[in-house]
Design an enzyme around this catalytic site. Structure first.
Site, PDB file in Angstrom:
ATOM      1  N   ASP A 354     -22.523  -5.825 -16.031  1.00 16.66           N
ATOM      2  CA  ASP A 354     -23.096  -6.558 -15.286  1.00 16.66           C
ATOM      3  C   ASP A 354     -24.819  -6.963 -15.227  1.00 16.66           C
ATOM      4  O   ASP A 354     -25.132  -5.832 -15.313  1.00 16.66           O
ATOM      5  CB  ASP A 354     -22.587  -6.055 -13.700  1.00 16.66           C
ATOM      6  CG  ASP A 354     -22.799  -7.207 -12.694  1.00 16.66           C
ATOM      7  OD1 ASP A 354     -22.290  -8.310 -12.569  1.00 16.66           O
ATOM      8  OD2 ASP A 354     -23.443  -6.841 -11.748  1.00 16.66           O
ATOM      9  N   GLU A 391     -23.431  -9.262 -19.738  1.00 15.32           N
ATOM     10  CA  GLU A 391     -23.868 -10.692 -19.048  1.00 15.32           C
ATOM     11  C   GLU A 391     -25.313 -10.758 -19.345  1.00 15.32           C
ATOM     12  O   GLU A 391     -26.142 -10.070 -18.471  1.00 15.32           O
ATOM     13  CB  GLU A 391     -23.606 -10.446 -17.517  1.00 15.32           C
ATOM     14  CG  GLU A 391     -23.740 -11.666 -16.799  1.00 15.32           C
ATOM     15  CD  GLU A 391     -23.202 -11.377 -15.315  1.00 15.32           C
ATOM     16  OE1 GLU A 391     -22.952 -12.079 -14.584  1.00 15.32           O
ATOM     17  OE2 GLU A 391     -23.578 -10.353 -14.774  1.00 15.32           O
TER      18      GLU A 391
END
Lengths: 705, 108
Positions: A354, A391
């Site tokens: 993330d 990401e």
């Protein structure tokens, strides 16, 4: 049975502290570990001056013992001690650390706080999802002692080639919490096990789980100002413990058996040929900024673990209050130890990071060209077969899709694929050129640095944003249920409601929406790279226009399995597409060489005329032909041709000639709502085909039997 | 925890009454070490066990391994449905042959 180690001299105590038999411990491994006759506790603090081990019996408010570490129990910056005679199953432990409190310098030591071991593998305190905690608890999240003796029966990570992956993104609780899921243990790892046959049948071979590291669903919990509904930290992008699976996701969490239950999930998924990828959040923690709670890192060594401004404030590149100082060598080791642990102990196949761009920032926030953490992960011997997916952006303005420091290893969530596919789908002008790049695996982004199409995780929807059904049903977000006056969530959705906002009974609009969903899936599954679908999109899951349901533990977020019945044809179509992809190596070629070595280009583009794509801004027609050899038999060719007409009128596409001896067969046509799957794959009898408005046709070439 | 031993239909039956957890599990292990006869199938009667913790379940698995080495059968008799459920979702269940009660044990 004789315990042969019982006579070892280090199995005997040397000292007594507070009535407990102890001896100096070993500094490694960090955390707590079983040693002969006792438990070894090891904790690091560079600036702490003294440390006390605090012991609780399970669930007790007050500790039953506090054991200060003697001077000779400290090696370098590590306090370590073996304690004998503890009932490990009934034990919860924490630490007090003494040291300066000077926020300008960056120190926030507080001997009154009891701190959780950052290496805790088992954490109690939120054992049953949503059970209101005791807010007065002096030590809310409690480290416990784990037992790593699961019987894997020969299981190992599957090591599926990246280009062959089809990823299914899911949230453990949302996936089966609805009564319509009809599982024995809704919303848990065990509930997910019951859905494995479904996933296998669908044809996916990897599941990407939204955060399962221990988090607190009550973090920032509040009541909706108008409805009074309890809002939670539902998604869980805020880690309490990096080494511990979330107890509240386990049906057996109240017995402290979440490790076994999660391992059983991984083992059962592997038996079904499905890899497990974890969405991991190393960019920040649940401790927030200077207003946030002191749970662990903040009191252990604030200055080491967090990025701080020269004035001692928390940098906020994550958008959530603090930023983990990932390129400090100590923090880097923690992240590495953590991922190694999950790979080795839980047989995890891959990790999606993330806001991974944060992991490439130096301790003062500046982007590094060769971030040591990313390099360490890329070359780690234990992680060498794990998928590493970034990401590739953060909330501090760094956007690195195509330029993420990959070290030949890292894949990326391709946000540009998402945006381009969405805009092409809704008929935006000027998209065919970029789409051609996206379809091939984005060579414009990845080729120059020697990366391959499977670097790109292609997706049109993910947890963050609209579901696919909502993407074709809403022009704007409808996030009132989140209690933030519809201010939260992105506005750059590139969505189109097909003629009415939200619910409608207009059959023309409904039909167009379904076709658009089918078109999206057709493009996704005929693109090179790794396709990823969001849970439930294969049968039209809706969040009623909410594009940021991070706080909703309600039917808005939960997968409604009754849609599987009502949208059976859509599900059948997506399933057929996935199996089609799995049968056709041409769609999974993992290099950018134009020459397939087969007298046909590996990937070529066409338009309404064969071999002549119209690249002009007004063009909304594009066709692509992908070719590969049929391995390992050799000789045979695999050729797939896809024509996409996103114009609002029907368009004729002239097909390129099939290779000599081959004939085109029609496999899918989204323009035919009643039978988009042509199971018999009829031969195309003309030199081209008329595509209805906003529809996609997929052909494959086969040699006559 | 109360432990006793009997025999039925050719099985050596070990009766366990009370909770099996990290506090009591040593007692059970020692009892089994002492009382287990080679070459005879083992039935663990757990009808009187309301709860079995992680440590308790792990001891069952150890016992399973030992009976495998001894090449004798191991059966669990009368396991509470909640314990059985925990065993299922954590992967312990399939290792054992289960019987509802002592009278359903087959002749050995």
């Amino acid at each position: 049975m004789n315990n042969v180690v019982v006579d070892r001299i280090d199995g005997l105590p040397t000292d007594e502290i507070g009535g407990f038999q102890v001896r100096p411990g070993k500094p490694l491994p960090f955390g707590v570990s079983h040693v002969s006759n006792g438990l070894n506790f090891s904790i690091y603090t560079s600036a702490g001056t003294a440390c006390t081990l605090v012991l609780f019996r399970r669930g007790d408010s007050n500790p039953f013992a506090e054991l200060p570490f003697p001077r000779n129990y400290r090696i370098g910056d590590v306090f370590c001690m073996v304690v004998f005679g503890l009932d490990y199953e009934d034990l919860e432990y924490g630490y007090r650390i003494d040291g300066p409190f000077d926020s300008v310098v960056g120190h926030r030591f507080d001997f009154n706080k009891i701190l959780m071991d950052p290496y805790a593998r088992l954490i109690s305190g939120r054992n049953v999802w949503g059970e209101e905690p005791n807010w007065e608890q002096i030590y809310p999240y409690r480290a416990k002692v784990s037992t790593d003796d699961f019987d894997w029966e020969g299981d190992r990570p599957l090591e599926i080639s990246p280009e062959d992956l089809v990823i299914y993104e899911a949230h453990v609780r949302a996936f089966t919490q609805s009564p319509s899921a009809e599982v024995k243990h809704p919303g848990t790892y065990a509930g997910l096990v019951d859905k494995i046959p479904y996933l296998k049948d669908l044809g996916v071979n990897a599941i990407e789980l939204m955060p399962i590291y221990e988090f607190d669903e009550f973090e920032n919990s509040r009541l909706h100002p108008e409805t009074g509904e309890r809002l939670y930290n539902f998604w869980g992008y805020s880690t309490v413990g990096f080494f511990a699976p979330k107890a509240g996701y386990a049906a057996t969490g109240r017995f402290g058996m979440q490790m076994d239950e999660f391992k059983q999930l991984v083992k059962t998924l592997h038996k079904a040929g499905i890899e497990v990828i974890l969405d991991v959040v190393f960019n920040h923690t649940a401790e927030g900024n200077d207003q946030g709670p002191t749970l662990s890192f903040k009191g252990l060594d604030n200055k080491i673990y967090y990025m701080l401004t020269p004035e001692g404030y928390y940098f906020n590149f994550s958008g959530t209050g603090n930023t983990l100082n990932c390129n400090n060598p100590v923090v880097r080791s923690l992240v590495l130890d953590c991922l190694r642990y999950w790979a080795a102990e839980f047989h995890i196949d891959g990790f999606r990071f993330d806001l991974a761009s944060i992991l490439g920032r130096d301790p003062w926030g500046a982007p590094l060209s060769n971030p040591p953490l990313l390099e360490s992960l890329a070359f780690d011997p234990i992680l060498s077969s794990c998928k590493l997916i970034a990401e590739a952006w953060d909330a501090g303005g760094l956007y690195q899709v195509g330029s993420f420091p990959a070290f030949g290893r890292w894949g990326e969530w391709n946000g540009k694929y998402r945006d381009c596919a969405r805009r092409f789908l809704k008929g935006d002008a000027g998209m065919v050129g970029e789409l051609a790049q996206r379809i091939q695996g984005s060579p414009d982004l990845y080729r120059h640095s020697g990366r391959s199409p499977a670097t790109s995780v292609n997706f049109i929807t993910c947890h963050d944003g609209f579901t696919l059904a909502d993407l074709v049903s809403f022009n704007g977000k409808h996030n009132d249920a989140n209690g933030e006056g519809n201010r939260d969530g992105g506005d750059d959705n590139h969505s189109w409601n097909c003629g009415a906002e939200g619910w409608t009974d207009d059959p023309v609009i409904l039909s167009l929406r379904k076709r658009q969903i089918m078109n999206a899936m057709a493009i996704l599954f005929t693109s090179r790279g790794i396709p990823m679908v969001l849970m439930g999109d294969e049968f039209g899951r809706s969040q009623h226009g909410n594009n940021n349901a991070y706080c909703l533990d309600s039917p808005v977020s939960w997968v409604d399995w009754s849609l599987l019945q009502s949208n059976r044809d859509l599900h059948q179509y997506v399933k057929a597409l996935i199996h089609f992809r799995n049968r056709h190596p041409a769609l999974r070629v993992n290099h950018f060489e134009e020459d397939s070595g087969l007298h046909l280009p590996s990937c070529s583009f066409h338009g309404q005329g064969a071999w002549s794509a119209d690249w002009s801004d007004e063009s909304r027609q594009l066709a692509w032909m992908m070719t590969a050899g049929l391995q390992p038999n050799g000789g045979g060719l695999d050729v797939v041709y896809v024509a996409a007409n996103m114009a609002h009128f029907a368009s004729w596409f002239e097909t390129p000639e099939a290779p000599e001896g081959y004939r085109w067969r029609i496999c899918f046509n989204t323009g035919d709502q009643n039978s988009p799957i042509l199971a018999s794959e009829p031969i195309l009898g003309s030199p081209g085909l008329m595509l209805g408005e906003r529809s996609v046709v997929i052909l494959s070439a086969s040699a006559p039997a | 925890m109360e432990l006793s031993k009997s025999s039925a239909k050719g099985w050596q039956v070990i009766h366990v009454v009370g909770q099996v957890d990290s506090k009591t599990v040593g007692e059970l292990r020692d009892y089994i070490d002492k009382e287990l006869e080679e070459g005879k199938p083992v039935a663990l009667d757990v009808q009187g066990v309301p709860f079995m913790s992680s440590a308790g379940l792990r001891t069952l698995l150890t016992l399973h391994r030992r009976t495998e080495v001894m090449a004798v059968s191991l059966a669990l008799v009368g396991i509470a449905s909640e314990i059985a459920d925990t065993m299922k979702v954590t992967g312990f269940y399939d290792y054992f042959t289960k019987y509802a009660n002592l009278s359903s044990l087959p002749e050995s």
